[in-house]
Write a protein that holds these residues in place. Structure first.
Motif, PDB file in Angstrom:
ATOM      1  N   GLY A 165       1.397   6.965 -26.611  1.00 52.51           N
ATOM      2  CA  GLY A 165       0.207   7.693 -26.207  1.00 52.51           C
ATOM      3  C   GLY A 165      -0.299   7.407 -24.816  1.00 52.51           C
ATOM      4  O   GLY A 165      -1.196   8.094 -24.329  1.00 52.51           O
ATOM      5  N   ILE A 166       0.261   6.412 -24.153  1.00 54.04           N
ATOM      6  CA  ILE A 166      -0.252   6.051 -22.827  1.00 54.04           C
ATOM      7  C   ILE A 166       0.875   5.392 -22.023  1.00 54.04           C
ATOM      8  O   ILE A 166       1.757   4.746 -22.602  1.00 54.04           O
ATOM      9  N   VAL A 167       0.875   5.586 -20.715  1.00 56.51           N
ATOM     10  CA  VAL A 167       1.926   5.033 -19.867  1.00 56.51           C
ATOM     11  C   VAL A 167       1.295   4.374 -18.640  1.00 56.51           C
ATOM     12  O   VAL A 167       0.283   4.860 -18.116  1.00 56.51           O
ATOM     13  N   ALA A 168       1.861   3.260 -18.210  1.00 62.75           N
ATOM     14  CA  ALA A 168       1.344   2.540 -17.047  1.00 62.75           C
ATOM     15  C   ALA A 168       1.746   3.250 -15.762  1.00 62.75           C
ATOM     16  O   ALA A 168       2.844   3.793 -15.651  1.00 62.75           O
ATOM     17  N   LEU A 169       0.848   3.235 -14.776  1.00 66.21           N
ATOM     18  CA  LEU A 169       1.117   3.805 -13.461  1.00 66.21           C
ATOM     19  C   LEU A 169       1.496   2.687 -12.499  1.00 66.21           C
ATOM     20  O   LEU A 169       0.917   1.596 -12.536  1.00 66.21           O
ATOM     21  N   ASP A 170       2.472   2.956 -11.627  1.00 64.95           N
ATOM     22  CA  ASP A 170       2.964   1.953 -10.683  1.00 64.95           C
ATOM     23  C   ASP A 170       2.246   2.053  -9.344  1.00 64.95           C
ATOM     24  O   ASP A 170       1.785   3.124  -8.943  1.00 64.95           O
ATOM     25  N   GLY A 171       2.185   0.929  -8.652  1.00 61.47           N
ATOM     26  CA  GLY A 171       1.622   0.906  -7.307  1.00 61.47           C
ATOM     27  C   GLY A 171       2.234  -0.219  -6.487  1.00 61.47           C
ATOM     28  O   GLY A 171       2.686  -1.230  -7.044  1.00 61.47           O
ATOM     29  N   ILE A 172       2.286  -0.038  -5.175  1.00 58.33           N
ATOM     30  CA  ILE A 172       2.753  -1.075  -4.250  1.00 58.33           C
ATOM     31  C   ILE A 172       1.618  -1.386  -3.288  1.00 58.33           C
ATOM     32  O   ILE A 172       1.109  -0.491  -2.610  1.00 58.33           O
ATOM     33  N   ILE A 173       1.216  -2.657  -3.231  1.00 58.78           N
ATOM     34  CA  ILE A 173       0.076  -3.065  -2.414  1.00 58.78           C
ATOM     35  C   ILE A 173       0.547  -4.002  -1.315  1.00 58.78           C
ATOM     36  O   ILE A 173       1.321  -4.933  -1.575  1.00 58.78           O
ATOM     37  N   GLU A 174       0.087  -3.771  -0.108  1.00 60.84           N
ATOM     38  CA  GLU A 174       0.440  -4.640   1.023  1.00 60.84           C
ATOM     39  C   GLU A 174      -0.502  -5.845   1.025  1.00 60.84           C
ATOM     40  O   GLU A 174      -1.453  -5.931   1.802  1.00 60.84           O
ATOM     41  N   THR A 175      -0.190  -6.771   0.151  1.00 60.16           N
ATOM     42  CA  THR A 175      -1.078  -7.909  -0.093  1.00 60.16           C
ATOM     43  C   THR A 175      -0.979  -9.001   0.973  1.00 60.16           C
ATOM     44  O   THR A 175      -1.647 -10.031   0.853  1.00 60.16           O
ATOM     45  N   ASP A 176      -0.161  -8.803   1.991  1.00 64.03           N
ATOM     46  CA  ASP A 176      -0.111  -9.806   3.060  1.00 64.03           C
ATOM     47  C   ASP A 176      -1.257  -9.625   4.052  1.00 64.03           C
ATOM     48  O   ASP A 176      -1.548 -10.536   4.837  1.00 64.03           O
ATOM     49  N   TRP A 177      -1.912  -8.452   4.021  1.00 64.76           N
ATOM     50  CA  TRP A 177      -3.049  -8.244   4.929  1.00 64.76           C
ATOM     51  C   TRP A 177      -4.276  -7.641   4.235  1.00 64.76           C
ATOM     52  O   TRP A 177      -5.403  -7.801   4.727  1.00 64.76           O
ATOM     53  N   ALA A 178      -4.087  -6.963   3.109  1.00 65.17           N
ATOM     54  CA  ALA A 178      -5.213  -6.294   2.436  1.00 65.17           C
ATOM     55  C   ALA A 178      -6.188  -7.322   1.867  1.00 65.17           C
ATOM     56  O   ALA A 178      -5.778  -8.277   1.204  1.00 65.17           O
ATOM     57  N   HIS A 179      -7.466  -7.116   2.121  1.00 68.80           N
ATOM     58  CA  HIS A 179      -8.490  -8.024   1.611  1.00 68.80           C
ATOM     59  C   HIS A 179      -9.363  -7.327   0.572  1.00 68.80           C
ATOM     60  O   HIS A 179     -10.511  -7.713   0.339  1.00 68.80           O
ATOM     61  N   SER A 180      -8.836  -6.283  -0.055  1.00 69.62           N
ATOM     62  CA  SER A 180      -9.541  -5.569  -1.116  1.00 69.62           C
ATOM     63  C   SER A 180      -8.762  -5.702  -2.415  1.00 69.62           C
ATOM     64  O   SER A 180      -7.550  -5.941  -2.405  1.00 69.62           O
ATOM     65  N   THR A 181      -9.459  -5.547  -3.529  1.00 73.74           N
ATOM     66  CA  THR A 181      -8.812  -5.665  -4.834  1.00 73.74           C
ATOM     67  C   THR A 181      -8.077  -4.372  -5.183  1.00 73.74           C
ATOM     68  O   THR A 181      -8.221  -3.352  -4.504  1.00 73.74           O
ATOM     69  N   PHE A 182      -7.283  -4.437  -6.230  1.00 76.30           N
ATOM     70  CA  PHE A 182      -6.644  -3.236  -6.756  1.00 76.30           C
ATOM     71  C   PHE A 182      -6.900  -3.172  -8.255  1.00 76.30           C
ATOM     72  O   PHE A 182      -7.286  -4.161  -8.892  1.00 76.30           O
TER      73      PHE A 182
END
Length: 301
Positions: free
Chosen positions: A173-190
């Motif tokens: 009934g539900i599926v996870a969505l993928d994401g790629i985060i540039e965590t070497d510089w991003a200072h915001s959460t995901f």
């Protein structure tokens, strides 16, 4: 005399060069323990990175008292355990993928219901138990269930974080969505997001994995150039494949005909060199929080 001196110098420089690129061990340690010459190890042990090349992946806890368990992704899956003779564990690529990364576990027993509409009000979320604040809600609409992650991740320069659902863990009934985060510089959460596949109700149990993550090097994909070739272009590769294919066909034919020796073998194990190793690929996160160390009694540096 001069020729011998030049020859000796060249040999010395060549030896130094081979030392630098790792072709020859230093003389003092080369045969320090003769038993090491006969020691064999698994492919995984052979490929273990040197200590100085290890990278750090840091999970900063944003708020005191608001956290979630993180664990190395395990080898086991319930559906694999329930399968006849646990046959899926015979697939090494499946097992390796199961363990590739870390999982973030749910802190609550969550029930979410979607009515099939596109508005964010069409998704209802309720907590059936758990500790700490609930960070699971409808935010984007379109049947998307959102989990707020209580960490800010930091990777070394040039490394991203691949974020997705737990591998080989389908959920009805539900599926996870993928994401790629540039965590070497991003200072915001995901956030970790799941999308309903139909109007229904789903539940996430306490300690059920809601997110899987692992580092990937930025820019590597762009360095590859795909190309098509006929198998005959690589004769050695083709020869190995033909031998394996013939062996496979012979084995399947033996199974079909009920040959005792083939039936007793059960299945071929061409790709199972490390399948019995149950040690996780990822290492547990270390607690480097001074406050937590004092509370848990761990000794700090």
């Amino acid at each position: 005399m001069m020729r011998n001196s030049i020859t000796s110098s060249i040999a010395h420089l060549e030896l130094k060069k081979r030392h630098r690129i790792g072709l020859v061990l230093p003389i003092k340690t080369r045969f320090k323990n003769p038993k090491n010459r006969m020691k064999t190890c698994s492919r995984r042990e052979e490929e273990a990175p040197p200590q100085e090349s290890l990278q750090k992946l840091i999970a900063y806890q944003i708020s005191q008292g608001d956290s979630a368990p993180i664990r190395p992704a395990p080898r086991e899956r319930r559906w694999m355990e329930d399968a006849e003779e646990k046959a899926p564990y015979r697939c090494l690529p499946l097992i390796v993928a199961n363990q590739y990364g870390w999982e973030i576990l749910s802190t609550h027993h969550v029930r979410a219901s979607w009515d099939g509409t596109s508005t964010y009000e069409g998704l209802c979320v309720e907590s059936l138990g758990g500790d700490g604040p609930l960070h699971c809600y409808s935010h984007f609409g379109e049947g998307v269930l959102t989990f707020q992650i209580p960490f800010l991740f930091k990777t070394p320069r040039g490394w991203n974080l691949m974020v997705r659902g737990p591998t080989n863990s389908p959920k009805d009934g539900i599926v996870a969505l993928d994401g790629i985060i540039e965590t070497d510089w991003a200072h915001s959460t995901f956030t970790m997001n799941w999308r309903f596949t139909r109007a229904c109700t789903v539940e996430f149990a306490v300690t059920e994995p809601i997110c899987l993550f692992f580092p990937i090097r930025r820019g590597v994909l762009e360095r590859f150039r795909g190309e098509f070739r006929t198998l005959e272009a690589d004769l050695e590769f083709e020869s190995k494949f033909r031998k394996w294919s013939a062996s496979r066909n012979q084995f399947l034919s033996g199974l079909e005909k009920g040959k005792p020796e083939v039936v007793a073998q059960g299945w071929q194990k061409d790709y199972m060199q490390a399948a019995k190793q149950r040690k996780p690929l990822a290492h547990p996160f270390a607690n480097e929080n001074a406050v937590d160390r004092a509370r848990t009694g761990e000794c700090g540096p």
